[in-house]
Scaffold this motif. Structure first.
Motif, PDB file in Angstrom:
ATOM      1  N   GLN A  95     -27.516  51.267  25.588  1.00  0.00           N
ATOM      2  CA  GLN A  95     -26.896  51.732  26.831  1.00  0.00           C
ATOM      3  C   GLN A  95     -25.608  50.966  27.115  1.00  0.00           C
ATOM      4  O   GLN A  95     -24.608  51.545  27.551  1.00  0.00           O
ATOM      5  CB  GLN A  95     -27.866  51.598  28.002  1.00  0.00           C
ATOM      6  N   ALA A  96     -25.630  49.658  26.867  1.00  0.00           N
ATOM      7  CA  ALA A  96     -24.422  48.852  27.080  1.00  0.00           C
ATOM      8  C   ALA A  96     -23.311  49.306  26.130  1.00  0.00           C
ATOM      9  O   ALA A  96     -22.140  49.419  26.531  1.00  0.00           O
ATOM     10  CB  ALA A  96     -24.728  47.372  26.879  1.00  0.00           C
ATOM     11  N   GLN A 100     -19.829  50.921  27.245  1.00  0.00           N
ATOM     12  CA  GLN A 100     -18.549  50.374  26.789  1.00  0.00           C
ATOM     13  C   GLN A 100     -17.707  51.463  26.140  1.00  0.00           C
ATOM     14  O   GLN A 100     -16.504  51.556  26.364  1.00  0.00           O
ATOM     15  CB  GLN A 100     -18.787  49.218  25.806  1.00  0.00           C
TER      16      GLN A 100
END
Length: 150
Positions: A95-96, A100
């Protein structure tokens, strides 16, 4: 001394020896009976102790088995929790990375857009100019323009 006196003395000695032998024999039988009774009591006590020892051994084995089972269950729960944590961490990482990537795309598409969805306007406090070159208007009643009227 007469012969009959000697015979009488010998008979008395023989009778005394017989009485002594009978008394010793009876005493020996009583001692044997006491020892047999004592041996019987020891055997009964040994049986009781043996049964108690077997019971305690069975309880100890059951307790050890319960402890092994509980330890295995705890290890299984720990392994599951660790697996869930790894999966959650992997999802968070994905998810990060996706976030990004989306930020990078948004930056390419609209470089002046902030992460909250508004246009970024930098204020030049010394000159009253914004980033886009327009002049900032200040309310004359508010020195510094920081407070909002209600």
């Amino acid at each position: 001394m007469d012969t009959w006196v000697i015979v009488l003395i010998v008979v008395a000695i023989v009778v005394a020896l017989l009485v002594l032998a009978l008394a010793l024999s009876k005493r020996s039988r009583v001692t044997k009976l006491k020892k047999r009774e004592q041996a019987r009591e020891h055997l009964q006590e040994a049986q009781v102790l043996s049964a108690r020892a077997e019971k305690d051994q069975a309880l100890a084995e059951e307790q050890a088995a319960r402890a092994r089972r509980e330890r295995a269950e705890a290890e299984e729960r720990t392994a599951l929790a660790e697996q869930e944590a790894r999966e959650r961490a992997a999802r968070a990482g994905e998810q990060a990375a996706e976030a990004q990537e989306l930020r990078a795309r948004a930056e390419k598409i609209a470089p002046d857009l902030t992460s909250d969805g508004h246009h970024e306007t930098r204020r030049d406090e010394h000159h009253g100019l914004r980033d886009d070159g327009t002049r900032r208007i200040q309310d004359p009643d508010q020195p510094g323009g920081g407070a909002t009227r209600r």
